[in-house]
Each structure stands twice: as C-alpha cells, then as structure tokens.
Motif scaffolding. Structure first.
Motif, short mmCIF file in Angstrom:
data_model
loop_
_atom_site.label_atom_id
_atom_site.label_comp_id
_atom_site.label_asym_id
_atom_site.label_seq_id
_atom_site.Cartn_x
_atom_site.Cartn_y
_atom_site.Cartn_z
N GLU A 1 -1.29 -15.76 3.25
CA GLU A 1 -2.39 -15.61 2.32
C GLU A 1 -3.57 -14.88 2.94
O GLU A 1 -4.26 -14.13 2.27
CB GLU A 1 -2.86 -16.99 1.84
CG GLU A 1 -1.89 -17.69 0.92
CD GLU A 1 -2.42 -19.03 0.48
OE1 GLU A 1 -3.49 -19.45 0.99
OE2 GLU A 1 -1.78 -19.67 -0.36
N GLU A 2 -3.83 -15.09 4.23
CA GLU A 2 -5.04 -14.55 4.84
C GLU A 2 -4.93 -13.04 5.06
O GLU A 2 -3.89 -12.53 5.43
CB GLU A 2 -5.32 -15.26 6.17
CG GLU A 2 -5.80 -16.69 5.99
CD GLU A 2 -6.20 -17.29 7.32
OE1 GLU A 2 -5.87 -16.68 8.36
OE2 GLU A 2 -6.81 -18.37 7.31
N LYS A 3 -6.09 -12.40 4.85
CA LYS A 3 -6.18 -10.96 5.06
C LYS A 3 -7.62 -10.64 5.47
O LYS A 3 -8.56 -11.25 4.96
CB LYS A 3 -5.81 -10.21 3.79
CG LYS A 3 -5.73 -8.69 3.97
CD LYS A 3 -5.24 -8.02 2.70
CE LYS A 3 -5.07 -6.53 2.89
NZ LYS A 3 -4.57 -5.85 1.67
N ASN A 4 -7.79 -9.71 6.39
CA ASN A 4 -9.13 -9.33 6.81
C ASN A 4 -9.93 -8.80 5.63
O ASN A 4 -9.46 -7.94 4.88
CB ASN A 4 -9.08 -8.27 7.91
CG ASN A 4 -8.61 -8.82 9.23
OD1 ASN A 4 -8.72 -10.02 9.46
ND2 ASN A 4 -8.08 -7.96 10.09
N ALA A 5 -11.16 -9.30 5.50
CA ALA A 5 -12.00 -8.89 4.37
C ALA A 5 -12.33 -7.40 4.44
O ALA A 5 -12.40 -6.71 3.42
CB ALA A 5 -13.28 -9.72 4.36
N VAL A 6 -12.53 -6.88 5.67
CA VAL A 6 -12.89 -5.46 5.80
C VAL A 6 -11.71 -4.57 5.38
O VAL A 6 -11.91 -3.52 4.75
CB VAL A 6 -13.34 -5.15 7.25
CG1 VAL A 6 -12.19 -5.34 8.23
CG2 VAL A 6 -13.92 -3.76 7.36
N THR A 7 -10.48 -5.00 5.69
CA THR A 7 -9.31 -4.21 5.29
C THR A 7 -9.13 -4.23 3.79
O THR A 7 -8.79 -3.20 3.18
CB THR A 7 -8.05 -4.76 5.98
OG1 THR A 7 -8.25 -4.80 7.40
CG2 THR A 7 -6.84 -3.91 5.68
N LEU A 8 -9.36 -5.38 3.17
CA LEU A 8 -9.26 -5.47 1.72
C LEU A 8 -10.30 -4.58 1.04
O LEU A 8 -9.99 -3.86 0.08
CB LEU A 8 -9.45 -6.92 1.27
CG LEU A 8 -9.51 -7.15 -0.24
CD1 LEU A 8 -8.19 -6.78 -0.88
CD2 LEU A 8 -9.89 -8.58 -0.55
N PHE A 9 -11.52 -4.61 1.54
CA PHE A 9 -12.59 -3.77 0.98
C PHE A 9 -12.20 -2.29 1.09
O PHE A 9 -12.34 -1.52 0.13
CB PHE A 9 -13.89 -4.04 1.73
CG PHE A 9 -15.08 -3.27 1.22
CD1 PHE A 9 -15.94 -3.83 0.30
CD2 PHE A 9 -15.34 -1.99 1.66
CE1 PHE A 9 -17.04 -3.13 -0.17
CE2 PHE A 9 -16.42 -1.27 1.20
CZ PHE A 9 -17.29 -1.85 0.28
N TYR A 10 -11.72 -1.91 2.26
CA TYR A 10 -11.34 -0.51 2.50
C TYR A 10 -10.21 -0.07 1.58
O TYR A 10 -10.29 0.99 0.93
CB TYR A 10 -10.94 -0.37 3.97
CG TYR A 10 -10.35 0.97 4.34
CD1 TYR A 10 -11.14 2.11 4.43
CD2 TYR A 10 -8.99 1.11 4.60
CE1 TYR A 10 -10.61 3.34 4.77
CE2 TYR A 10 -8.44 2.32 4.95
CZ TYR A 10 -9.26 3.43 5.04
OH TYR A 10 -8.72 4.65 5.36
N ASP A 11 -9.16 -0.88 1.47
CA ASP A 11 -8.01 -0.52 0.62
C ASP A 11 -8.41 -0.46 -0.85
O ASP A 11 -7.97 0.43 -1.60
CB ASP A 11 -6.88 -1.52 0.81
CG ASP A 11 -6.28 -1.46 2.21
OD1 ASP A 11 -6.44 -0.42 2.87
OD2 ASP A 11 -5.66 -2.47 2.64
N THR A 12 -9.26 -1.39 -1.28
CA THR A 12 -9.69 -1.40 -2.68
C THR A 12 -10.53 -0.18 -3.00
O THR A 12 -10.39 0.44 -4.06
CB THR A 12 -10.49 -2.68 -2.98
OG1 THR A 12 -9.73 -3.82 -2.61
CG2 THR A 12 -10.84 -2.77 -4.46
N LEU A 13 -11.42 0.19 -2.08
CA LEU A 13 -12.27 1.36 -2.31
C LEU A 13 -11.44 2.64 -2.33
O LEU A 13 -11.72 3.55 -3.14
CB LEU A 13 -13.34 1.44 -1.22
CG LEU A 13 -14.46 2.46 -1.44
CD1 LEU A 13 -15.19 2.18 -2.75
CD2 LEU A 13 -15.44 2.45 -0.28
#
Length: 566
Positions: free
Chosen positions: A209-221
C-alpha cells in the motif's frame, strides 16, 4: 434582462491590455480595446464558474468541458449579482464564491483538479497553476519536485484563439508580464497508502500500500499536464545516447510535436518549434560525430540554462529502425521527409528523424575551410574550457562547453594575436571576435599556427574585417631575439676571459702552491685593472711556480689580508 450584457476594462487570461467582455444567451466573447483577435466561448462549453478576489478587482474563472481554464479579471464587487443571474439564467451554471487563503503560509496540501493544480492552506486555495502552463517537471531531490513553466516565444502574441490550453494558448499566460515565473519547487515528505490514493477500502499488505508521496505527486503531474508520454506512443526511440551538454546519457523519445530526453535525474520535454538550429559537426578525431541542437527557450537545470544540446556518436555505430507510423500516415503528414525504415549509422538516422519530424534545415561546416590536417574542426579553448571551433557558412560555432554561436553578420572584426609571455607563443595564436554595437568579444585561444593562413583566407572570403597582429609581433620578436643573441654573445666572451685566466693557470701549473696563489688574487678582481693583473699573472706563471720563497710569502700574507678585510 437585456439580450446582451457588456463590461468594460476586463482582462482575459492575465493579458497586458484590457478589453470589452459581452455575455449573451449563446455564449460570451472578449475583444481587446485596441483591436486584435476576439475570443469567444459557446454556452455549451461552460462546465462551471467561480467568483473570487483577484489582482485587478474580481475575477470569473470558467472551466470548459474540454478542461480549459478561462480567466476574466477586472470586475467590480457590485457586478456579482448581475453576473450570477447571467450564469444561472443563460448558462444554467451556479457562480460559486471562492475565497483564497491570505495567511501567506507556504505549508499546505496540493490537490489535482481537472484543469489545474491547487495549493490549499486550511482548505482554501493559496494559488492555482493551470496544467496548460506547465512545460516540464523533475524529481529535483529526495523529497523535492521541480515544476517548470511554459514560456512563449513571442511575448506580444496574445493567442486568444484558445486552441490549446487556456484562452491564450499553452504557455501564453506566462508571457503577460515583464517578470515571469519560470520554476517552482514543492517539498513533499513522507509516504501515502494505496487506500489514500485509490480510495480503496479493501485491505492488503502495508508494504504494497505504501508509496512515496513525492513519487505520487510527480507521476500524477506528468499525467495531468500531459508531459509524460509513454514509449509506446513514440514515433522513434533511441536509448542511452551520450550527451556532452547537458552532461550525461539520455534516452530520446520522439513524438509528433515534441521529443523527450529521459535521464537518471532529469527529464526534458522539448517542442520541435523550440528548435532554432540543427547542426551536424564531425569531430577532428575522425571517429566521432557531434549533433548540436540550438533551443529557444533553452533547457533549464536549476539555475543553469542550456541553449544548446550537444550529442556525440561513433561514426561506425549502425542501427536498424522501423518508424512507428504507417505508410499512409507518413505520406499524408510528412511526405518525402520521413521513411518507414532506416539502416544507416546512428547519427545519420537521428538526423533524418529530426529533420523529418521537426522540418528543420541541417547545417554542416563550410566547404571553403579545412585545417592543415584536412579536418573541419579547430581544436582551441575559451578561457579554461577546451573544445572545437567550427566555421559554418554564416557563423562561428564552438562546442561542447560553453556552446557558443556567433553569426558573421554580428561580427565587427576578427583579430589574430599572440599571447605575450606564453611558452607556446611561437606555435599557437588566439582569435578575438569583436561583436558589433559594443556587444562584447569572444576569444578562441591556443589555435595551431599552421592554421593561420587558411583562417585568414576564409575570413576575407566572408568579407570579415581581419587584423593580423602576429606579423607585427613576429617582427618585434625577431628584433628582440637578435638583440638578445648579441647580448648573450658578449656575456660569453667576457665570461670566457674571466674563466680562461684561471683555466690556463690550472692547465700549465701542477704546483698546488701556485694554485693557492692564483686564488689569492680573487680579492684583486674588484680593482679596475683586473685584465692587466690576470694577464701579468698568466705571463709569469711558470717563474712564480719555480720560486718557492715567493710562494711562502704569499701563504703568510694571505691571512693578514683577510684580517684587514674583516
């Protein structure tokens, strides 16, 4: 209510000049006061609208059904009720009131909407960034994301046709003011769970379940701003290409309107329209070829700008490439500029693909110049940076770093000079290119003397003003060397005389007493008649050597002389 409602002094999408905004049952329109392109929006395209405080008064922000943001700024507070009725009765849309956070905090929560990124503080937006204004994003650190903004090629281009992004087109909002925001960085620590991301209540392993918040932000952007095309959509792809500027190895993904450089740390998305120059320059080692791409606006890597991208290829590296397009698509859109299959050296294939997709002219070194070794590049340096100078048909080009382009038409004069005091002054020289209108100068140093005549001939062929200071320096240097040789010869003669007297005595006499006697005469060298005393000693050297009594007297007198001297 009238069929048309008009408002004066309204600004469209941060435009520098105001205009008139009109609302009707069929939609709305805006026209600049000084004349120009008119922007219109059909009422069926209006998805939502909000009213908020803005820079020039109050603003209406409209979200279209195509996920475009239209901003109308300059309304007065008393216009709210009137506009609310317009949107409710004509467009069946509620004009929502939106209050912004005014605390000035820089710590909040980023939320991704349909058309913009919103930074919220205490559930109120502090600022919004339309996706259409974002040109690129990179993971700048362990918990940092850098967001780069689009810059228009022409700041006076209003782009009000609304074909791309907002009403002023992609990247056109940023060109509204003199000062432009070019980069913003977000610090995003911690991790998020899959439940928070997907809203899925189903339980699963915590590690999954866990994922780095910065990676999620980057991929979403990347996904929202449409700057993260997948490799499957690429027309052509080249892996692990060596780049000299910026330094590193990048994968090149080439699309219909842009290409992408993907490295370990930085990714760049570059529009073909940003390519201003495309040069193929053979390296003087006869083993490599460099491809140089001039960009405007340049690439940004933090505070560093790269107006040129320089790649290096081996001449004998060949590749077979099938273009990811059908024959019909190639013929319809690109014609003869593109082929479906290539089997050639790698640097040629990349050149053909860039020429076909970007439709740019390929520049090569001028045919009228070659070095003394029959090469096209001149090895030299700018300050402490070594590189290669190429003479193109219309400009100087120095690569790889700092990549320097100087057009001949901007050149006031070219001066050949020699570095004074340099050890290699006789074998190398410098070229100083002076720009017109006092725009400064650039010096190319440590050029082989054997290329002087060919360079001078080429510059005169291009009608450049040439000044050769090397010939003047050579004449002065030759005269100085002649004078120095004469001085050296006189010094040698005098030295020979001084040394020869004692040498003659040493060769002719074997008596140690006489040797001590000759040394005792050193104190007399300060006399004005030093040559006379030397010659007299030389003439009577044999007699003095046979006279033992005189030698004893000299031995006794010597310490007395030393005492007097002390």
């Amino acid at each position: 209510m009238a069929a048309i409602e008009s408002f004066d002094g309204i600004y469209l999408d941060l435009s520098t000049s105001s205009g008139k905004c009109r609302f009707a049952e069929t939609g709305l329109g805006w026209k600049p006061a000084g004349g120009g392109d008119t922007f219109t929006l059909d009422h069926e395209q209006i998805a939502s609208a909000q009213w908020s405080r803005a820079a020039r008064g109050y603003e209406i922000k409209i979200l279209s059904r195509e996920s475009r943001i239209i901003q109308l700024d300059g309304f007065q507070q008393e216009d709210h009720d009137r506009l609310s009725k317009i949107f409710k009765n004509w467009y069946s849309t509620v004009l929502e009131n939106k209050e912004h956070a005014l605390r000035g905090w820089n710590w909040g929560k980023a939320e991704f909407g349909k058309a913009e990124l919103s930074f919220n503080v205490q559930n109120r937006p502090a600022f919004e960034v339309p996706y259409s204004e974002i040109s690129n994003t990179n993971l700048a650190g362990r918990n940092e994301v850098a967001v780069e903004f689009s810059l228009p090629s022409d700041k006076n281009d209003t782009g009000t046709n609304g074909q791309l992004g907002g009403a002023r087109g992609k990247g056109k909002k940023a060109g509204a003011g003199k000062d432009q925001l070019v980069e913003m960085r977000f610090y995003i620590p911690g991790t998020v769970t899959k439940k928070e991301v997907d809203g899925d209540d189903a339980g699963s392993d915590v590690a999954e379940e866990e994922k780095n918040a910065v990676t999620l932000f980057y991929d979403t952007l990347l996904d929202k701003a449409e700057i993260g095309e997948t490799a499957g959509d690429a027309i052509a792809q080249f892996l692990d290409i060596l780049h000299l500027t910026p330094r590193g190895r990048f994968d090149i993904d080439m699309y219909d309107a842009s290409f992408r450089l993907r490295g370990k740390t930085y990714d760049y998305k570059i529009q073909y329209e940003a390519i201003k120059k495309f040069m193929v320059l053979p390296k003087p080692d006869d083993a490599h070829v460099m491809v140089c791409i001039g960009l405007d606006p340049p690439l940004r890597q933090g505070q560093t700008r790269y107006p040129f991208v320089v790649m290096q290829f081996k001449k004998d590296d060949e590749v077979t490439l099938d273009v990811n397009l059908t024959e019909e698509q190639i013929k319809e859109k690109y014609g003869d500029r593109l082929q479906s299959r290539y089997e050639q050296p790698l640097h040629q294939v990349i050149t053909y693909i860039f020429r076909g997709l970007a439709n740019k002219k390929v520049t090569t070194p001028a045919r009228d110049f070659q070095t003394h070794r029959n090469q096209l590049g001149i090895k030299c340096s700018i300050k402490a940076s070594e590189g290669f100078l190429y003479l193109l048909e219309k400009a100087f080009m120095f690569i790889p770093k700092p990549a320097t382009y100087i057009a001949y038409e901007q050149t006031a004069s070219v001066t050949f000079s020699r570095v004074s005091g340099a050890v290699s002054a006789l074998s190398t020289f410098d070229i100083t290119v002076q720009m017109k209108n006092g725009a400064g100068s650039t010096q190319f140093s440590n050029i082989s003397r054997e290329d002087l005549k060919a360079l001078e001939t080429f510059f005169k062929l291009k009608n450049l003003r040439v000044k050769n200071e090397i010939d003047e320096d050579a004449n002065l240097l030759a005269a100085a060397l002649r004078d120095q040789d004469m001085d050296d010869s006189e010094d040698e003669v005098v030295g020979t005389k001084a040394d020869r007297g004692s040498a003659d005595e040493d060769e002719e006499s074997v008596d140690e007493d006489f040797h001590a006697d000759s040394e005792s005469e050193v104190a007399e060298e300060f006399d004005s008649n030093v040559e006379t005393s030397d010659s007299s000693d030389a003439e009577s050297g044999v007699d003095n050597a046979m006279d033992e009594g005189d030698g004893e007297e000299e031995e006794e007198e010597r310490p007395k002389k030393k005492k007097k001297a002390n």
